[in-house]
Motif scaffolding. Sequence first.
Motif, PDB file in Angstrom:
ATOM      1  N   UNK A 137       0.828  -1.203   0.000  1.00  0.00           N
ATOM      2  CA  UNK A 137       0.000   0.000   0.000  1.00  0.00           C
ATOM      3  C   UNK A 137       0.868   1.260   0.000  1.00  0.00           C
ATOM      4  N   UNK A 138       1.946   1.212   0.765  1.00  0.00           N
ATOM      5  CA  UNK A 138       2.862   2.347   0.820  1.00  0.00           C
ATOM      6  C   UNK A 138       3.457   2.638  -0.554  1.00  0.00           C
ATOM      7  N   UNK A 139       3.911   1.575  -1.249  1.00  0.00           N
ATOM      8  CA  UNK A 139       4.502   1.755  -2.569  1.00  0.00           C
ATOM      9  C   UNK A 139       3.481   2.266  -3.589  1.00  0.00           C
ATOM     10  N   UNK A 140       2.235   1.859  -3.429  1.00  0.00           N
ATOM     11  CA  UNK A 140       1.197   2.328  -4.340  1.00  0.00           C
ATOM     12  C   UNK A 140       1.002   3.843  -4.206  1.00  0.00           C
ATOM     13  N   UNK A 141       1.284   4.369  -3.017  1.00  0.00           N
ATOM     14  CA  UNK A 141       1.101   5.802  -2.777  1.00  0.00           C
ATOM     15  C   UNK A 141       2.333   6.628  -3.146  1.00  0.00           C
ATOM     16  N   UNK A 142       3.536   6.126  -2.825  1.00  0.00           N
ATOM     17  CA  UNK A 142       4.744   6.928  -3.032  1.00  0.00           C
ATOM     18  C   UNK A 142       5.555   6.510  -4.249  1.00  0.00           C
ATOM     19  N   UNK A 143       5.294   5.310  -4.796  1.00  0.00           N
ATOM     20  CA  UNK A 143       6.037   4.849  -5.956  1.00  0.00           C
ATOM     21  C   UNK A 143       7.344   4.180  -5.589  1.00  0.00           C
ATOM     22  N   UNK A 144       8.109   3.815  -6.611  1.00  0.00           N
ATOM     23  CA  UNK A 144       9.380   3.125  -6.426  1.00  0.00           C
ATOM     24  C   UNK A 144      10.535   4.135  -6.471  1.00  0.00           C
ATOM     25  N   UNK A 145      11.593   3.878  -5.715  1.00  0.00           N
ATOM     26  CA  UNK A 145      12.739   4.789  -5.750  1.00  0.00           C
ATOM     27  C   UNK A 145      13.490   4.681  -7.073  1.00  0.00           C
ATOM     28  N   UNK A 146      14.113   5.768  -7.460  1.00  0.00           N
ATOM     29  CA  UNK A 146      14.940   5.761  -8.666  1.00  0.00           C
ATOM     30  C   UNK A 146      16.157   4.865  -8.439  1.00  0.00           C
ATOM     31  N   UNK A 147      16.689   4.272  -9.490  1.00  0.00           N
ATOM     32  CA  UNK A 147      17.845   3.368  -9.336  1.00  0.00           C
ATOM     33  C   UNK A 147      19.011   4.011  -8.598  1.00  0.00           C
ATOM     34  N   UNK A 148      19.283   5.296  -8.870  1.00  0.00           N
ATOM     35  CA  UNK A 148      20.427   5.925  -8.204  1.00  0.00           C
ATOM     36  C   UNK A 148      20.196   6.054  -6.704  1.00  0.00           C
ATOM     37  N   UNK A 149      18.924   6.174  -6.279  1.00  0.00           N
ATOM     38  CA  UNK A 149      18.625   6.250  -4.852  1.00  0.00           C
ATOM     39  C   UNK A 149      18.813   4.899  -4.182  1.00  0.00           C
ATOM     40  N   UNK A 150      18.465   3.840  -4.900  1.00  0.00           N
ATOM     41  CA  UNK A 150      18.615   2.481  -4.360  1.00  0.00           C
ATOM     42  C   UNK A 150      20.083   2.120  -4.207  1.00  0.00           C
ATOM     43  N   UNK A 151      20.883   2.507  -5.193  1.00  0.00           N
ATOM     44  CA  UNK A 151      22.267   2.039  -5.254  1.00  0.00           C
ATOM     45  C   UNK A 151      23.280   3.021  -4.675  1.00  0.00           C
ATOM     46  N   UNK A 152      22.814   4.100  -4.052  1.00  0.00           N
ATOM     47  CA  UNK A 152      23.771   5.090  -3.556  1.00  0.00           C
ATOM     48  C   UNK A 152      24.431   4.689  -2.234  1.00  0.00           C
ATOM     49  N   UNK A 153      23.912   3.689  -1.552  1.00  0.00           N
ATOM     50  CA  UNK A 153      24.503   3.293  -0.278  1.00  0.00           C
ATOM     51  C   UNK A 153      25.830   2.578  -0.502  1.00  0.00           C
ATOM     52  N   UNK A 154      26.778   2.878   0.386  1.00  0.00           N
ATOM     53  CA  UNK A 154      28.091   2.258   0.358  1.00  0.00           C
ATOM     54  C   UNK A 154      28.400   1.687   1.736  1.00  0.00           C
ATOM     55  N   UNK A 155      29.387   0.835   1.823  1.00  0.00           N
ATOM     56  CA  UNK A 155      29.732   0.198   3.097  1.00  0.00           C
ATOM     57  C   UNK A 155      31.027   0.745   3.692  1.00  0.00           C
ATOM     58  N   UNK A 156      31.653   1.685   3.009  1.00  0.00           N
ATOM     59  CA  UNK A 156      32.896   2.271   3.504  1.00  0.00           C
ATOM     60  C   UNK A 156      32.944   3.743   3.113  1.00  0.00           C
ATOM     61  N   UNK A 157      33.727   4.499   3.843  1.00  0.00           N
ATOM     62  CA  UNK A 157      33.846   5.929   3.594  1.00  0.00           C
ATOM     63  C   UNK A 157      34.658   6.212   2.333  1.00  0.00           C
ATOM     64  N   UNK A 158      34.141   7.100   1.509  1.00  0.00           N
ATOM     65  CA  UNK A 158      34.852   7.636   0.353  1.00  0.00           C
ATOM     66  C   UNK A 158      35.694   8.817   0.840  1.00  0.00           C
TER      67      UNK A 158
END
Length: 220
Positions: free
Chosen positions: A23-44
């Motif tokens: 239901x939440x996704x039906x209201x707000x939609x899906x995140x853009x690919x760059x938002x999904x993949x922007x997380x990293x596991x180490x500091x740049x």
Amino acid sequence: MTAREAAAVGAADAMVEVTTEEELRALVGQPAPHAVHKTRTALHPLDRAWLARSPFCLVATSAADGSCDVSPKGDPPGFTKVLDDRTVALPERPGNRRVDGLRNVLSNPHVGLIHFLPGRGDTLRINGRARIVREAPFLDGMVARGHRPALALVVEIDEVFHHCSKAFLRSGTWDPETWQPDALPNRARLAKALDRTEDSQEFLEEYYGPRYAEKIHTEG
């Protein structure tokens, strides 16, 4: 039932809750690919540079029973020390001694940090697992105004990413034309009304006056 209670019940009955992710996704939609993949596991290196210039962050914690806390932390820029690409440490300065966040960490190590740069709308987010350290060589590098912290929060990074500036743009937080610091009573009057009712107004005005800034690294 009073009119106020009846109004509260009516307002609650009018609410329509969202109870599933579908239901939440039906209201707000899906995140853009760059938002999904922007997380990293180490500091740049750019994350390191951000932390070196950030004077303020919020630390979010939750105890094992689900109770939550968000605590502000601030010191001269660079107060969050990078120990390595997967670990940072924050000094614990004197405060009100409630240590709500630290007590939460004792039962649930998961924390969320958001680091700010004054005037910037984007922020740096770190999620990870924390532990409380009472002695370590890096504490010597956390001295401020001649005072070495007794404790530090060491966070092992699970994910790190940057937030965009939409929230700050919407709120106008950094726009001086939106600032109204005198719209509410000062800290001394709030304390008298809410949590230090036994103290005189004169005492509180003195306590929270110009000398207050002189005591922030030595007193709670």
